[in-house]
Each structure stands twice: as C-alpha cells, then as structure tokens.
Scaffold this motif. Structure first.
Motif, PDB file in Angstrom:
ATOM      1  N   PHE A  48      -2.988   2.484   9.411  1.00  0.00           N
ATOM      2  CA  PHE A  48      -2.133   2.836   8.277  1.00  0.00           C
ATOM      3  C   PHE A  48      -2.033   4.351   8.122  1.00  0.00           C
ATOM      4  O   PHE A  48      -1.160   4.844   7.399  1.00  0.00           O
TER       5      PHE A  48
ATOM      6  N   ALA B 184       1.111   6.521   6.340  1.00  0.00           N
ATOM      7  CA  ALA B 184       0.647   7.364   5.226  1.00  0.00           C
ATOM      8  C   ALA B 184       0.999   8.827   5.477  1.00  0.00           C
ATOM      9  O   ALA B 184       1.387   9.561   4.566  1.00  0.00           O
TER      10      ALA B 184
ATOM     11  N   ALA C 218       0.834  -1.210   0.000  1.00  0.00           N
ATOM     12  CA  ALA C 218       0.000   0.000   0.000  1.00  0.00           C
ATOM     13  C   ALA C 218       0.865   1.256   0.000  1.00  0.00           C
ATOM     14  O   ALA C 218       0.483   2.292  -0.551  1.00  0.00           O
ATOM     15  N   ALA C 219       2.046   1.152   0.620  1.00  0.00           N
ATOM     16  CA  ALA C 219       2.888   2.346   0.762  1.00  0.00           C
ATOM     17  C   ALA C 219       3.456   2.800  -0.581  1.00  0.00           C
ATOM     18  O   ALA C 219       3.568   4.000  -0.832  1.00  0.00           O
TER      19      ALA C 219
ATOM     20  N   THR D 261      -3.200  12.270   0.068  1.00  0.00           N
ATOM     21  CA  THR D 261      -2.248  11.172   0.205  1.00  0.00           C
ATOM     22  C   THR D 261      -2.647  10.239   1.349  1.00  0.00           C
ATOM     23  O   THR D 261      -2.677   9.019   1.182  1.00  0.00           O
ATOM     24  N   VAL D 262      -2.959  10.845   2.504  1.00  0.00           N
ATOM     25  CA  VAL D 262      -3.297  10.022   3.669  1.00  0.00           C
ATOM     26  C   VAL D 262      -4.579   9.221   3.401  1.00  0.00           C
ATOM     27  O   VAL D 262      -4.641   8.010   3.665  1.00  0.00           O
TER      28      VAL D 262
ATOM     29  N   ARG E 184       1.424  16.151  -4.352  1.00  0.00           N
ATOM     30  CA  ARG E 184       1.911  17.049  -3.302  1.00  0.00           C
ATOM     31  C   ARG E 184       0.785  17.453  -2.358  1.00  0.00           C
ATOM     32  O   ARG E 184       0.802  18.548  -1.804  1.00  0.00           O
TER      33      ARG E 184
ATOM     34  N   ALA F   2       1.713  10.864  -3.290  1.00  0.00           N
ATOM     35  CA  ALA F   2       2.269  12.018  -2.567  1.00  0.00           C
ATOM     36  C   ALA F   2       3.170  12.829  -3.489  1.00  0.00           C
ATOM     37  O   ALA F   2       3.112  14.061  -3.529  1.00  0.00           O
TER      38      ALA F   2
ATOM     39  N   TYR G  34      -4.656   0.606   1.461  1.00  0.00           N
ATOM     40  CA  TYR G  34      -4.322  -0.424   2.447  1.00  0.00           C
ATOM     41  C   TYR G  34      -5.543  -1.310   2.716  1.00  0.00           C
ATOM     42  O   TYR G  34      -5.443  -2.535   2.759  1.00  0.00           O
ATOM     43  N   ALA G  35      -6.706  -0.667   2.862  1.00  0.00           N
ATOM     44  CA  ALA G  35      -7.940  -1.422   3.093  1.00  0.00           C
ATOM     45  C   ALA G  35      -8.197  -2.380   1.926  1.00  0.00           C
ATOM     46  O   ALA G  35      -8.518  -3.558   2.122  1.00  0.00           O
TER      47      ALA G  35
ATOM     48  N   ILE H   1       4.663   9.303   4.893  1.00  0.00           N
ATOM     49  CA  ILE H   1       4.909   9.288   3.446  1.00  0.00           C
ATOM     50  C   ILE H   1       4.528  10.634   2.848  1.00  0.00           C
ATOM     51  O   ILE H   1       5.270  11.208   2.046  1.00  0.00           O
TER      52      ILE H   1
ATOM     53  N   PHE I 182      -1.376  16.629   0.969  1.00  0.00           N
ATOM     54  CA  PHE I 182      -1.245  15.971   2.246  1.00  0.00           C
ATOM     55  C   PHE I 182      -2.428  15.049   2.545  1.00  0.00           C
ATOM     56  O   PHE I 182      -2.284  13.837   2.666  1.00  0.00           O
ATOM     57  N   LEU I 183      -3.610  15.649   2.613  1.00  0.00           N
ATOM     58  CA  LEU I 183      -4.782  14.887   3.021  1.00  0.00           C
ATOM     59  C   LEU I 183      -5.145  13.842   1.985  1.00  0.00           C
ATOM     60  O   LEU I 183      -5.484  12.700   2.326  1.00  0.00           O
TER      61      LEU I 183
ATOM     62  N   THR J 186       1.135   4.867  -2.485  1.00  0.00           N
ATOM     63  CA  THR J 186       0.910   6.076  -1.687  1.00  0.00           C
ATOM     64  C   THR J 186       2.047   7.079  -1.886  1.00  0.00           C
ATOM     65  O   THR J 186       1.827   8.291  -1.980  1.00  0.00           O
ATOM     66  N   MET J 187       3.266   6.561  -1.987  1.00  0.00           N
ATOM     67  CA  MET J 187       4.417   7.433  -2.243  1.00  0.00           C
ATOM     68  C   MET J 187       4.260   8.141  -3.581  1.00  0.00           C
ATOM     69  O   MET J 187       4.510   9.350  -3.699  1.00  0.00           O
TER      70      MET J 187
ATOM     71  N   GLY K  71       5.830  14.496  -0.201  1.00  0.00           N
ATOM     72  CA  GLY K  71       4.948  15.554  -0.661  1.00  0.00           C
ATOM     73  C   GLY K  71       5.594  16.924  -0.780  1.00  0.00           C
ATOM     74  O   GLY K  71       4.898  17.909  -0.954  1.00  0.00           O
TER      75      GLY K  71
ATOM     76  N   GLY L  14      -3.970   6.540   0.852  1.00  0.00           N
ATOM     77  CA  GLY L  14      -3.156   5.500   1.472  1.00  0.00           C
ATOM     78  C   GLY L  14      -4.008   4.533   2.283  1.00  0.00           C
ATOM     79  O   GLY L  14      -3.874   3.312   2.159  1.00  0.00           O
ATOM     80  N   ILE L  15      -4.888   5.074   3.105  1.00  0.00           N
ATOM     81  CA  ILE L  15      -5.734   4.212   3.947  1.00  0.00           C
ATOM     82  C   ILE L  15      -6.650   3.350   3.079  1.00  0.00           C
ATOM     83  O   ILE L  15      -6.828   2.155   3.320  1.00  0.00           O
TER      84      ILE L  15
ATOM     85  N   ILE M 157      -6.971  -1.132  10.096  1.00  0.00           N
ATOM     86  CA  ILE M 157      -6.766  -0.461   8.807  1.00  0.00           C
ATOM     87  C   ILE M 157      -6.517   1.032   9.008  1.00  0.00           C
ATOM     88  O   ILE M 157      -5.667   1.632   8.353  1.00  0.00           O
TER      89      ILE M 157
END
Lengths: 106, 231
Positions: B166, B170, A73-74, A90-91, A85, A81, A98-99, B173, A87-88, A77-78, B178, A94-95, B163
């Motif tokens: 994560f 994240a 998942a990472a 990306t997070v 660029r 990101a 991963y799910a 990262i 932030f939110l 996500t990288m 970023g 990412g989640i 989950i």
C-alpha cells in the motif's frame, strides 16, 4: 530468469531514454506559455491516472466499495495528505490504515 | 547563493523523499524477495530501472504468465510519463553542460520531479549542485531500502509484505493531495483517473496512464483561470 534480466535491462534503458531524451530536448526547444501551462497539469493528471485503477479496480474489474480495502484506506489517507501536507506522515498513516482495515474488516 | 547553500537547500528539500523512499524500497525488497526474485536481480531492478511504480508493477506482472515482450511494453508505457517530467524541467537546465544533463536525467523520478518542480521559479535556472544533491540522496535511499528489504524479506510473513504494498498508492496520494492545487489541477487529476480506469477495464492499463496524463492535462486547459504560482 534469463528473461528477467532482459526485462530489467530493456525497461531500464527505455526509462532512462524517456528521462534523458525529454530533458535534453526540453532544454533546447523553447516552449510557449500554453505548452508550459499544459505541462504543469500533466503531473496531477498522471498521478490521477496511476491512482484511479489502483483504487477502483482489482485485476481490471470493478470492486464494490465495501470489499475494497485499498479504497477504504485511501480515502482517509487523502484527507491526511490534504490537511497535513506532510509526505512521510501520509505514507505511514496510509499503510497503518490499510493494515487496520485489512485486519479488522476484510 | 553559493554551491554549499544550494547543497544544503537540496538536502532540506529532498529529506521527505529520502524518508519516504526508504520504507517504500524496503517494501519493494520484501515483496521481491517473497516473490522469489533472486537478490542480484532485486538490486538490479532498483539500481537500473529506478522507478517505484514500474518496479511494483513488474512484480505483479511476473506473477502472471505474460510474455516478456508484453511486460516490457506495459512497463515502458507506464514510464512514458517521465517524458513529461524531462520536458517541463528542460527549460530550466538550458545552461547545463551536456554530461550534466545526461547524468541528471537518470534521477528524474516522480517524487524528485515533484520536489524540484515546486521549487522552480519562472526565470530562475535550476542549479547543478542542488539537483545532483537531490538526485543522489533520493537514489541512495532507494538502493539502501531495497537492500534492507531483501534482507528482511525472508523474515517477514507474506501478509505483511502485501500490506507494505500500500506504500505505493499512499505515495501517489501524498504527491497529489499534499500540495497546493488549483481547480484545473483537480480537473486534470480526475480526468486522468477516469481515462486510466476505463482503459484498465478494457485491459489496456499501460496506455491508459499515458492517455490519462496527456488528455487529462488537455482538459484542464479548458477550465483554468490561468495559474499564477508556477508554470
């Protein structure tokens, strides 16, 4: 649970002293350019240091890539990101990734 | 710029952190609740330690049978990285009165540091209204999220809580990838990751993060060309 109180209290005091002590000291001492430059590399180095073990290991042991949902998942996500660029975004992405990986593969 | 503009700029800069902190703190609240931590300790952790990395790590350490002394040492080693933040922000708060310095330091988290340091100009000093705005907004979001998470904790199945965990990698990262990075920055990050991973393999994870940060930055000094954008 009494232990828990002391763990929280001492960790909090220690963390605050790290933050405040270095800020107050840093505002008094004049750092030279080399030190300043070194400090500018500390942030990416610490981020890398926090990510490395989380992405590659589980319980301090290697995990093979195909079993490593966190790493799988990472990686995208990288990329998100880097490309966006944001932030939110990306997070959140990412989640969700991963799910998805946990649900579909592992 | 007058103070009101500074506050406005602070709100603009901190907005992504506020947005990211809330769900992250919700994740912490949910995980803490799922792990059986009582509500008041859950809130105290966020209000008093106020450091996502350490808080998530605390939850996982409490699950193992480890002595309180070892837990505290590990968390403090992990949080030693904050020394680097204070040190590098320090020169920009030289004009601040002492109480402001001691107050402002409390809010110097990874993300607040990342936001604020990207704003810093070599010869400019950090404005008090700007920094306090950034600090309070981020802290408020973190506390509100923790409370919301604890409330949700009993409703959310444990698989979902896992989950949400994560959110932490994240977030790291997002912080690392970023923003604009030089070759030296990447060298620092890679060396840091390598050292910390080796340390973790040797069961010395906490010290590994500190060593990775210090030595990773030292190795990066060898591969510069000097960066121009900020110091």
């Amino acid at each position: 649970m009494e232990n828990l109180f002391w763990i929280i209290a001492v960790t909090g005091v220690g963390t605050y002293l790290f933050r405040a002590g270095s800020l107050v000291l840093g505002s008094r001492v004049k750092w030279n350019e080399r030190t300043k430059e070194w400090l500018s590399y500390v942030s990416p180095a610490v981020l890398g240091a926090m990510l490395g073990p989380v992405l590659l290991l589980s319980d301090n042991r290697w995990v093979s890539v195909t079993d490593n949902a966190v790493l799988l998942a990472a990686l995208p996500t990288m990329l998100i990101a880097w490309k966006t660029r944001r932030f939110l975004l990306t997070v959140t992405a990412g989640i969700l990734l991963y799910a998805l990986i946990r649900y579909l593969i592992l | 710029m007058n103070p009101l503009d500074k506050i406005r700029q602070g709100l603009r800069d901190v907005f992504p952190v506020v947005l990211a902190y809330f769900p992250l703190a919700v994740a912490f609240g949910v995980l803490a609740s799922a792990s059986g931590m009582p509500a008041h300790y859950n809130f105290l952790t966020s209000a008093w330690i106020y450091s996502g990395g350490a808080q998530f790590m605390l939850l996982s350490l409490l699950g193992d049978a480890i002595s309180p002394f070892t837990i505290i040492s590990t968390l403090l080693l992990v949080n030693m990285r904050h020394i680097m933040y204070g040190t590098s922000i320090g020169p920009y708060v030289r004009g601040w009165s002492e109480p402001y310095k001691w107050l402002g330091a409390f809010g110097l988290t990874d993300e607040v540091f990342a936001v604020v340091s990207s704003r810093l100009d070599k010869n400019e000093r950090l404005s008090v209204p700007y920094f306090i705005t950034v600090m309070l907004a981020a802290y408020g979001s973190w506390l509100a999220g923790t409370l919301a998470g604890y409330g949700l904790g009993t409703l959310i199945p444990s698989g979902m809580a896992e989950i949400l965990g994560f959110a932490l990698p994240a977030l790291f990262i997002a912080l690392l990838f970023g923003s604009e990075r030089s070759r030296a920055d990447w060298t620092a990050a890679l060396c840091g990751a390598l050292l910390a991973t080796v340390a973790a393999l040797l069961n010395a994870g906490g010290i590994g993060i500190v060593l990775g940060g210090l030595l990773g930055a030292a190795v990066a000094m060898k591969v510069k060309p000097k960066r121009q954008e900020h110091s």
